[in-house]
Design a protein around this motif. Structure first.
Motif, PDB file in Angstrom:
ATOM      1  N   ASP A 163       7.689   0.221   7.219  1.00  0.00           N
ATOM      2  CA  ASP A 163       8.259   1.096   6.197  1.00  0.00           C
ATOM      3  C   ASP A 163       7.889   0.600   4.805  1.00  0.00           C
ATOM      4  N   GLY A 164       7.367   1.496   3.994  1.00  0.00           N
ATOM      5  CA  GLY A 164       7.001   1.157   2.631  1.00  0.00           C
ATOM      6  C   GLY A 164       5.633   0.548   2.480  1.00  0.00           C
ATOM      7  N   ILE A 165       4.961   0.281   3.609  1.00  0.00           N
ATOM      8  CA  ILE A 165       3.624  -0.326   3.550  1.00  0.00           C
ATOM      9  C   ILE A 165       2.565   0.660   4.066  1.00  0.00           C
ATOM     10  N   ASP A 166       2.741   1.129   5.301  1.00  0.00           N
ATOM     11  CA  ASP A 166       1.802   2.100   5.875  1.00  0.00           C
ATOM     12  C   ASP A 166       2.341   3.524   5.827  1.00  0.00           C
ATOM     13  N   GLY A 167       3.637   3.656   5.657  1.00  0.00           N
ATOM     14  CA  GLY A 167       4.291   4.959   5.627  1.00  0.00           C
ATOM     15  C   GLY A 167       5.740   4.762   5.243  1.00  0.00           C
ATOM     16  N   LEU A 168       6.491   5.846   5.259  1.00  0.00           N
ATOM     17  CA  LEU A 168       7.926   5.770   4.974  1.00  0.00           C
ATOM     18  C   LEU A 168       8.672   6.183   6.231  1.00  0.00           C
ATOM     19  N   PRO A 189       2.456  10.364  -6.495  1.00  0.00           N
ATOM     20  CA  PRO A 189       1.102  10.339  -5.924  1.00  0.00           C
ATOM     21  C   PRO A 189       0.531   8.936  -5.788  1.00  0.00           C
ATOM     22  N   GLU A 190       0.915   8.038  -6.710  1.00  0.00           N
ATOM     23  CA  GLU A 190       0.391   6.677  -6.607  1.00  0.00           C
ATOM     24  C   GLU A 190       0.930   5.968  -5.360  1.00  0.00           C
ATOM     25  N   LEU A 191       2.171   6.278  -4.987  1.00  0.00           N
ATOM     26  CA  LEU A 191       2.739   5.726  -3.755  1.00  0.00           C
ATOM     27  C   LEU A 191       2.008   6.299  -2.548  1.00  0.00           C
ATOM     28  N   ALA A 192       1.778   7.600  -2.554  1.00  0.00           N
ATOM     29  CA  ALA A 192       1.068   8.240  -1.450  1.00  0.00           C
ATOM     30  C   ALA A 192      -0.316   7.634  -1.281  1.00  0.00           C
ATOM     31  N   ALA A 199      -2.538   2.153   5.342  1.00  0.00           N
ATOM     32  CA  ALA A 199      -2.523   2.653   6.719  1.00  0.00           C
ATOM     33  C   ALA A 199      -3.941   2.845   7.240  1.00  0.00           C
ATOM     34  N   GLY A 200      -4.847   3.306   6.367  1.00  0.00           N
ATOM     35  CA  GLY A 200      -6.229   3.507   6.791  1.00  0.00           C
ATOM     36  C   GLY A 200      -6.889   2.204   7.199  1.00  0.00           C
ATOM     37  N   GLN A 201      -6.629   1.141   6.444  1.00  0.00           N
ATOM     38  CA  GLN A 201      -7.204  -0.158   6.788  1.00  0.00           C
ATOM     39  C   GLN A 201      -6.649  -0.666   8.114  1.00  0.00           C
ATOM     40  N   HIS A 202      -5.343  -0.532   8.297  1.00  0.00           N
ATOM     41  CA  HIS A 202      -4.735  -0.997   9.542  1.00  0.00           C
ATOM     42  C   HIS A 202      -5.202  -0.165  10.739  1.00  0.00           C
ATOM     43  N   ALA A 203      -5.346   1.139  10.524  1.00  0.00           N
ATOM     44  CA  ALA A 203      -5.823   1.999  11.607  1.00  0.00           C
ATOM     45  C   ALA A 203      -7.253   1.646  11.987  1.00  0.00           C
ATOM     46  N   TYR A 204      -8.074   1.356  10.990  1.00  0.00           N
ATOM     47  CA  TYR A 204      -9.457   0.985  11.296  1.00  0.00           C
ATOM     48  C   TYR A 204      -9.509  -0.300  12.119  1.00  0.00           C
ATOM     49  N   GLU A 205      -8.646  -1.261  11.766  1.00  0.00           N
ATOM     50  CA  GLU A 205      -8.612  -2.514  12.515  1.00  0.00           C
ATOM     51  C   GLU A 205      -8.172  -2.293  13.961  1.00  0.00           C
ATOM     52  N   ALA A 206      -7.243  -1.353  14.158  1.00  0.00           N
ATOM     53  CA  ALA A 206      -6.679  -1.145  15.494  1.00  0.00           C
ATOM     54  C   ALA A 206      -7.483  -0.167  16.337  1.00  0.00           C
ATOM     55  N   LEU A 207      -8.182   0.779  15.687  1.00  0.00           N
ATOM     56  CA  LEU A 207      -8.757   1.895  16.427  1.00  0.00           C
ATOM     57  C   LEU A 207     -10.256   2.064  16.222  1.00  0.00           C
ATOM     58  N   SER A 208     -10.925   1.055  15.697  1.00  0.00           N
ATOM     59  CA  SER A 208     -12.367   1.202  15.479  1.00  0.00           C
ATOM     60  C   SER A 208     -13.089   1.280  16.820  1.00  0.00           C
ATOM     61  N   LEU A 209     -14.223   1.968  16.829  1.00  0.00           N
ATOM     62  CA  LEU A 209     -15.023   2.066  18.042  1.00  0.00           C
ATOM     63  C   LEU A 209     -15.513   0.688  18.484  1.00  0.00           C
ATOM     64  N   GLN A 210     -15.821  -0.174  17.499  1.00  0.00           N
ATOM     65  CA  GLN A 210     -16.286  -1.516  17.836  1.00  0.00           C
ATOM     66  C   GLN A 210     -15.210  -2.297  18.589  1.00  0.00           C
TER      67      GLN A 210
END
Length: 239
Positions: A163-168, A189-192, A199-210
């Motif tokens: 909460d507050g880092i990748d989403g609310l 908008p700056e929070l969004a 979240a995009g960075q964390h998702a890439y780490e968790a869900l990358s094709l590599q």
């Protein structure tokens, strides 16, 4: 699913989780006029409190009781007092979507709901959304791509972000708190932008094709070598 298998008696070491691989190059390009597009174009700078008069809230399919979409309707109805032109998108037909359509009609909320046909792909809907609302009351998996996520803190959502880092996130079944968090994103908008970037960075780490390929290779190597299937396969999202 892994949690349920282990709770049913399957040995934890024999139940390996390999998350799907995502081709992040296929993420939709944000359409002009959405919250983050306005922020990036300088129309809504840091600290701007000018609200988007017609925000678009998107919910993940399928529309269901377990998905908690009723709570999304409730939250959007509360926000309609501030945003007369707010829209809540409920993708793809289902019995629950029809039930919510009838409910909205009886409550005078029909104009607020958008119900796309099945041929409209979810990536296109994401491209035009300001917020991905995930009001699930049970296990789901929801990754917002280039859209800030606001939802209930059920395991499938909370494991992908704090909460507050990748989403609310708010406790399940609290639609007014959900509406409050959506309002917070819409007016900042700056929070969004920060939520989406993290979240995009964390998702890439968790869900990358590599990572997807690497974990399959490790699993096969473990089995061929007679090691436990989960040796070196801990599911740290950045592992």
């Amino acid at each position: 699913i892994r949690r349920r298998l282990i709770e049913s008696g399957l040995a934890e070491s024999a139940c390996v989780l390999i998350r799907p691989g995502v081709d992040f190059a296929l993420l939709p390009v944000r359409r002009p006029g959405t919250l983050l597009a306005r922020a990036l174009d300088g129309e809504a700078g840091v600290g701007c409190d000018r609200p988007n008069p017609n925000p678009v809230l998107l919910t993940p399919p399928p529309v269901s009781r377990n998905g908690g979409h009723f709570y999304a309707v409730w939250a959007a109805a509360a926000l309609q007092q501030v945003y007369e032109g707010i829209r809540l998108v409920l993708p793809w037909p289902s019995p629950e979507r029809e039930r919510l359509r009838r409910f909205a009609a009886s409550a005078g909320l029909s104009r607020m709901l958008v119900m796309p046909e099945p041929h409209v792909d979810f990536a296109s809907l994401l491209a035009g959304a300001d917020v991905l609302v995930v009001p699930a009351t049970g296990d789901v998996c929801a990754v917002g791509g280039n859209v800030p996520v606001v939802g209930f803190a059920v395991p499938g959502v909370a494991e992908f972000g704090a909460d507050g880092i990748d989403g609310l996130l708010v406790p399940p079944a609290r639609p007014i708190e959900l509406a409050s968090r959506i309002y917070r994103v819409l007016t900042a908008p700056e929070l969004a932008y920060r939520l989406v970037a993290t979240a995009g960075q964390h998702a890439y780490e968790a869900l990358s094709l590599q990572r997807y390929v690497r974990r399959h290779r490790r699993l096969y190597d473990n089995l061929l070598a007679g090691r436990a299937a989960d040796a070196g396969m801990q599911d740290g999202l950045s592992g």
